[in-house]
Design a protein around this motif. Structure first.
Motif, mmCIF file in Angstrom:
data_model
loop_
_atom_site.group_PDB
_atom_site.id
_atom_site.type_symbol
_atom_site.label_atom_id
_atom_site.label_comp_id
_atom_site.label_asym_id
_atom_site.label_seq_id
_atom_site.Cartn_x
_atom_site.Cartn_y
_atom_site.Cartn_z
ATOM 1 N N TRP A 86 0.832 -1.205 0.000
ATOM 2 C CA TRP A 86 0.000 0.000 0.000
ATOM 3 C C TRP A 86 0.869 1.258 0.000
ATOM 4 N N LEU A 87 1.885 1.281 0.858
ATOM 5 C CA LEU A 87 2.751 2.455 0.957
ATOM 6 C C LEU A 87 3.524 2.696 -0.336
ATOM 7 N N MET A 88 4.029 1.645 -0.934
ATOM 8 C CA MET A 88 4.799 1.789 -2.172
ATOM 9 C C MET A 88 3.939 2.360 -3.295
ATOM 10 N N VAL A 89 2.739 1.817 -3.451
ATOM 11 C CA VAL A 89 1.851 2.305 -4.513
ATOM 12 C C VAL A 89 1.426 3.739 -4.233
ATOM 13 N N PHE A 90 1.120 4.036 -2.977
ATOM 14 C CA PHE A 90 0.680 5.392 -2.642
ATOM 15 C C PHE A 90 1.805 6.410 -2.828
ATOM 16 N N LEU A 91 2.999 6.089 -2.347
ATOM 17 C CA LEU A 91 4.113 7.027 -2.477
ATOM 18 C C LEU A 91 4.486 7.257 -3.933
ATOM 19 N N PHE A 92 4.275 6.256 -4.757
ATOM 20 C CA PHE A 92 4.581 6.395 -6.183
ATOM 21 C C PHE A 92 3.507 7.197 -6.909
ATOM 22 N N SER A 93 2.242 6.975 -6.559
ATOM 23 C CA SER A 93 1.139 7.585 -7.316
ATOM 24 C C SER A 93 0.431 8.723 -6.592
ATOM 25 N N ARG A 94 0.499 8.723 -5.252
ATOM 26 C CA ARG A 94 -0.253 9.670 -4.419
ATOM 27 C C ARG A 94 -1.763 9.501 -4.577
ATOM 28 N N ILE A 95 -2.180 8.319 -4.996
ATOM 29 C CA ILE A 95 -3.605 8.036 -5.165
ATOM 30 C C ILE A 95 -3.995 6.934 -4.178
ATOM 31 N N VAL A 96 -4.808 7.291 -3.204
ATOM 32 C CA VAL A 96 -5.183 6.346 -2.150
ATOM 33 C C VAL A 96 -5.972 5.174 -2.714
ATOM 34 N N SER A 97 -6.905 5.453 -3.594
ATOM 35 C CA SER A 97 -7.753 4.388 -4.128
ATOM 36 C C SER A 97 -6.941 3.366 -4.916
ATOM 37 N N LEU A 98 -5.936 3.827 -5.647
ATOM 38 C CA LEU A 98 -5.093 2.904 -6.405
ATOM 39 C C LEU A 98 -4.311 1.998 -5.459
ATOM 40 N N ALA A 99 -3.766 2.589 -4.401
ATOM 41 C CA ALA A 99 -3.039 1.792 -3.413
ATOM 42 C C ALA A 99 -3.962 0.770 -2.752
ATOM 43 N N SER A 100 -5.188 1.188 -2.463
ATOM 44 C CA SER A 100 -6.148 0.280 -1.832
ATOM 45 C C SER A 100 -6.538 -0.853 -2.771
ATOM 46 N N LEU A 101 -6.726 -0.541 -4.036
ATOM 47 C CA LEU A 101 -7.113 -1.561 -5.009
ATOM 48 C C LEU A 101 -6.001 -2.581 -5.228
ATOM 49 N N VAL A 102 -4.775 -2.103 -5.328
ATOM 50 C CA VAL A 102 -3.650 -3.026 -5.507
ATOM 51 C C VAL A 102 -3.512 -3.925 -4.276
ATOM 52 N N SER A 103 -3.661 -3.342 -3.098
ATOM 53 C CA SER A 103 -3.591 -4.135 -1.867
ATOM 54 C C SER A 103 -4.716 -5.164 -1.812
ATOM 55 N N ALA A 104 -5.890 -4.764 -2.264
ATOM 56 C CA ALA A 104 -7.030 -5.687 -2.261
ATOM 57 C C ALA A 104 -6.794 -6.860 -3.208
ATOM 58 N N VAL A 105 -6.193 -6.587 -4.350
ATOM 59 C CA VAL A 105 -5.925 -7.651 -5.324
ATOM 60 C C VAL A 105 -4.895 -8.645 -4.782
ATOM 61 N N THR A 106 -3.868 -8.130 -4.125
ATOM 62 C CA THR A 106 -2.807 -9.014 -3.617
ATOM 63 C C THR A 106 -3.189 -9.699 -2.303
ATOM 64 N N PHE A 107 -4.227 -9.197 -1.653
ATOM 65 C CA PHE A 107 -4.624 -9.712 -0.340
ATOM 66 C C PHE A 107 -4.827 -11.230 -0.336
ATOM 67 N N PRO A 108 -5.687 -11.785 -1.187
ATOM 68 C CA PRO A 108 -5.885 -13.244 -1.142
ATOM 69 C C PRO A 108 -4.697 -14.035 -1.673
ATOM 70 N N VAL A 109 -3.866 -13.394 -2.492
ATOM 71 C CA VAL A 109 -2.715 -14.102 -3.064
ATOM 72 C C VAL A 109 -1.785 -14.591 -1.958
ATOM 73 N N PHE A 110 -1.540 -13.737 -0.970
ATOM 74 C CA PHE A 110 -0.649 -14.122 0.126
ATOM 75 C C PHE A 110 -1.209 -15.316 0.903
ATOM 76 N N PHE A 111 -2.501 -15.303 1.159
ATOM 77 C CA PHE A 111 -3.105 -16.395 1.918
ATOM 78 C C PHE A 111 -3.039 -17.715 1.150
ATOM 79 N N ILE A 112 -3.216 -17.627 -0.161
ATOM 80 C CA ILE A 112 -3.172 -18.842 -0.984
ATOM 81 C C ILE A 112 -1.743 -19.364 -1.098
ATOM 82 N N VAL A 113 -0.795 -18.466 -1.368
ATOM 83 C CA VAL A 113 0.605 -18.872 -1.530
ATOM 84 C C VAL A 113 1.160 -19.467 -0.236
ATOM 85 N N LEU A 114 0.785 -18.876 0.890
ATOM 86 C CA LEU A 114 1.274 -19.367 2.183
ATOM 87 C C LEU A 114 0.440 -20.525 2.726
ATOM 88 N N ARG A 115 -0.527 -20.988 1.941
ATOM 89 C CA ARG A 115 -1.339 -22.160 2.272
ATOM 90 C C ARG A 115 -2.012 -22.032 3.639
#
Length: 259
Positions: free
Chosen positions: A187-216
């Protein structure tokens, strides 16, 4: 119901009084009847506590922090200013950085409260699946935040409350701290790069389930992450439209908003 009340048949005291479960003596019928009655009574009590706990999670999540702060500190209805959203980002823009950060912290706290103390209250019954109960309480708190009963079921977009849920779960299950830190960094990386909160939130939302699946992780956590991810993306539909048109406003940290 099995996953919620998986330990419901542990009545060791009855075994001591009436003999073992496979006892074929004269007390076998009394033991079975008494055990079944206690089981039903205990289940009814546990279900009642579960309902009360989930209702409490919803009500805590429903507290419209940004709306309350707008009324108290600025004397305004935040729904009529900025984006009209009752969330931390709009509070930051309309009410100022200090209040915005406070709203963010309190909205996240609602998720933590649902996952930790409220779930602990339910778990005192000792007949429930801990992980599933904490997940349910967290999800209900997020829904309360987004569909608050106090504002005609119109609330925030769920990002801060979801962060709180993840914080609460990581306090109980240390393996989730890796996911928590990863999501915050993304979230911080996307926000600091773009300064757009919604974009950072959307990217975080997309990656959210990926971590749970990858870490089983267990299936309740995977389902929770998938559900909340889809929910947050859906709540950001207007933001997505503006992003595609390159019209989404950027958050300038040192900008002072006058009302």
């Amino acid at each position: 119901m099995y996953y919620l009340f998986s330990d419901a048949y542990h009545y060791r005291g009855l075994v001591t009084i009436f003999g073992p479960r496979n006892n074929r003596g004269p007390y076998r019928g009394i033991y079975c009847s008494f055990r079944n009655r206690l089981f039903k009574k205990r289940i009814k009590g546990a279900v009642l506590i579960l309902i009360l706990g989930l209702l409490l999670s919803y009500l805590i999540g429903s507290i419209p922090t940004a709306y309350i702060f707008g009324r108290i500190f600025k004397g305004i209805d935040i729904r009529k200013h900025g984006s009209g959203n009752v969330g931390a980002t709009n509070a930051f823009r309309v009410l100022g950085p200090a209040i915005g950060i406070t709203v963010l912290a309190l909205d996240a706290l609602k998720g933590v409260i649902g996952v930790v103390p409220v779930a602990d209250f339910i778990l005192k019954q000792q007949v429930v699946n801990e992980l599933l109960i904490r997940v349910l309480c967290g999800v209900i708190a997020v829904l309360g935040h987004s569909f608050t009963v106090f504002l005609n079921f119109k609330g925030g977009k769920g990002m801060a409350a979801t962060l709180g849920v993840l914080i609460g779960l990581s306090l109980k299950f240390s393996v989730l701290k890796i996911i928590l830190l990863s999501e915050i960094l993304i979230w911080l990386m996307v926000f600091l790069f773009s300064r757009i909160v919604s974009l950072a939130s959307l990217v975080s939302a997309v990656t959210f389930p990926v971590f749970f699946i990858v870490l089983r992780q267990p299936w309740p956590l995977i389902l929770m992450s998938l559900g909340l991810s889809i929910f947050i993306i859906a709540r950001h539909k207007p933001n997505l439209s503006r992003l595609l048109k390159n019209q989404e406003p950027r958050l300038i940290l040192n900008k002072k908003k006058k009302i």
